[in-house]
Design a protein around this motif. Structure first.
Motif, PDB file in Angstrom:
ATOM      1  N   TRP A 282      17.821  38.541  53.846  1.00  0.00           N
ATOM      2  CA  TRP A 282      17.296  38.566  55.305  1.00  0.00           C
ATOM      3  C   TRP A 282      15.761  38.914  55.310  1.00  0.00           C
ATOM      4  O   TRP A 282      15.461  39.834  54.493  1.00  0.00           O
ATOM      5  CB  TRP A 282      18.133  39.689  55.837  1.00  0.00           C
TER       6      TRP A 282
ATOM      7  N   GLU B  36      16.868  37.835  60.321  1.00  0.00           N
ATOM      8  CA  GLU B  36      17.584  36.705  60.245  1.00  0.00           C
ATOM      9  C   GLU B  36      17.841  36.043  58.777  1.00  0.00           C
ATOM     10  O   GLU B  36      16.706  36.687  57.925  1.00  0.00           O
ATOM     11  CB  GLU B  36      16.916  35.442  61.071  1.00  0.00           C
ATOM     12  N   PRO B  37      18.691  35.401  58.267  1.00  0.00           N
ATOM     13  CA  PRO B  37      18.856  35.028  57.013  1.00  0.00           C
ATOM     14  C   PRO B  37      17.503  33.967  56.870  1.00  0.00           C
ATOM     15  O   PRO B  37      16.997  33.304  57.548  1.00  0.00           O
ATOM     16  CB  PRO B  37      20.196  34.215  56.977  1.00  0.00           C
TER      17      PRO B  37
ATOM     18  N   ARG C  50      28.266  36.857  56.577  1.00  0.00           N
ATOM     19  CA  ARG C  50      26.874  37.566  56.199  1.00  0.00           C
ATOM     20  C   ARG C  50      26.346  38.388  57.308  1.00  0.00           C
ATOM     21  O   ARG C  50      25.809  39.326  57.216  1.00  0.00           O
ATOM     22  CB  ARG C  50      25.695  36.400  55.910  1.00  0.00           C
TER      23      ARG C  50
ATOM     24  N   ALA D 183      25.217  42.422  57.286  1.00  0.00           N
ATOM     25  CA  ALA D 183      23.945  42.886  57.601  1.00  0.00           C
ATOM     26  C   ALA D 183      23.938  43.819  58.589  1.00  0.00           C
ATOM     27  O   ALA D 183      23.134  44.917  58.444  1.00  0.00           O
ATOM     28  CB  ALA D 183      23.157  41.481  57.859  1.00  0.00           C
TER      29      ALA D 183
END
Length: 353
Positions: A202, A220-221, A329, A333
């Motif tokens: 990330w 954000e990824p 994910r 996170a």
């Protein structure tokens, strides 16, 4: 049609005192990877059908042991497996999604008491050749690998076998655990005023503050995200020596989303905090659904109040049913960011983006 019910997935702590009489401790060293050496109680009289050490591709379970009372593995059985993960994900959702793809009806999916590792369990039922199969998995993540013990068998014998099978997953242990739950290295982000950690996959960047007294970061990824997914963190200094009510903060967040064309389909409901459990000042984590003109969103809100500051977290996950990996994910996170956010003086801020 199978009706899901709670009794097949009851706990049976009363059997722990009898395990020494009813089970034997089985130690296994998988061929090719001694770091996965483990032990667990096996019912006396049961044999090891096979113990494989062949590495499966990332994301696919490799069988480390299969135990049954006889070679007929269509009856009650114990399956030990390890899945090598690529990203930090919510393990409950990972297992649940895999089961749903395989046709299982999920009866329960939840975290368990941490013990030595934060553990979880998933239970489900499936009809196979007109026979109802019951399965209950207990697992944990250690050093990038999801370790799991599945106990399974025909529904016709489940009530009789449940208390025999229940301790096997609960008492499974690695011989040399690392106690590292993270799959990816954590990277420290933030500033000014706050710092937080995220998985290495990330990235995060500051944004102009939405109002006076607040600092905002958006994450954000960096790769492999299939839909639109992001995490926003706001840090706001208290006024009048107390935090704003959560309802006021959520109303402000909802208004911002509405301006961007995202409207709530239902009011947020409080959900378990997952790995963020026990974080100081945690007010709660909430779940809601929303829509814009094109797709459905899943929204997760979290709120913390610490040392004169309020932290508000908003995870936005587009098309969560279509892109379940994004949700897994983002969930992890969010929990990592919530658990690691801390106040820091502006002069100490690394300004990492």
């Amino acid at each position: 049609m199978t009706t899901l019910r709670a009794p097949p997935f009851r706990d049976a702590p009363h059997v722990l005192e009898q395990v020494a009489q009813t089970h034997r401790r089985q130690a296994i060293v998988p061929t090719g990877d001694p770091t996965l050496a483990y032990s667990l109680p096996i019912p006396k009289g049961w044999g090891r059908v096979q113990g494989l050490g062949v590495q499966a591709p990332v994301g696919r379970p490799e069988i480390l042991g299969l135990f049954a009372p006889d070679p007929d593995i269509e009856g009650p059985r114990i399956i030990v497996s390890a899945t090598r993960l690529r990203w930090d994900v919510d393990p409950v959702e990972w297992v649940r999604h895999g089961w749903e793809l395989a046709g299982w009806s999920i009866a329960m999916a939840q975290p368990l008491e941490a013990r030595w590792h934060p553990r979880f369990e998933v239970g489900g039922l499936r009809t196979i050749d007109r026979r109802v199969e019951v399965r209950r998995a207990t697992g944990f993540v250690d050093n990038g690998r999801l370790l799991r013990v599945d106990v399974a068998g025909p529904a016709s014998t489940w009530d009789r076998m449940h208390d025999v099978l229940w301790p096997c997953g609960v008492l499974m242990a690695l011989d040399r655990p690392t106690f590292c739950r993270e799959v990816e290295p954590r990277v420290r982000r933030g500033g000014p005023y706050m710092a937080f950690c995220l998985p290495e996959s990330w990235t995060a960047r500051p944004q102009p503050p939405p109002w006076v007294g607040t600092t905002r970061w958006v994450a954000e990824p960096t790769d492999a995200a299939q839909g639109s997914v992001g995490l926003r963190i706001d840090a706001t200094r208290w006024q009048y020596d107390r935090p704003e009510p959560v309802q006021t903060r959520q109303h402000r967040l909802h208004h911002e989303l509405w301006i961007k064309g995202i409207a709530l389909a239902r009011q947020p409901k409080r959900i378990p905090p997952g790995s963020a459990m026990g974080t100081s000042g945690l007010v709660g984590i909430y779940l809601a659904t929303a829509r814009d003109s094109q797709q459905t969103f899943e929204l997760r809100f979290a709120h913390r109040d610490v040392d004169g500051w309020s932290f508000d977290y908003t995870a936005v996950i587009a098309s969560p049913e279509r892109y379940p990996l994004d949700r897994m994910r983002a969930t992890r996170a969010l929990e990592i960011a919530v658990a690691t956010t801390e106040i820091q003086p502006e002069e100490h801020t690394p300004h990492a983006a």
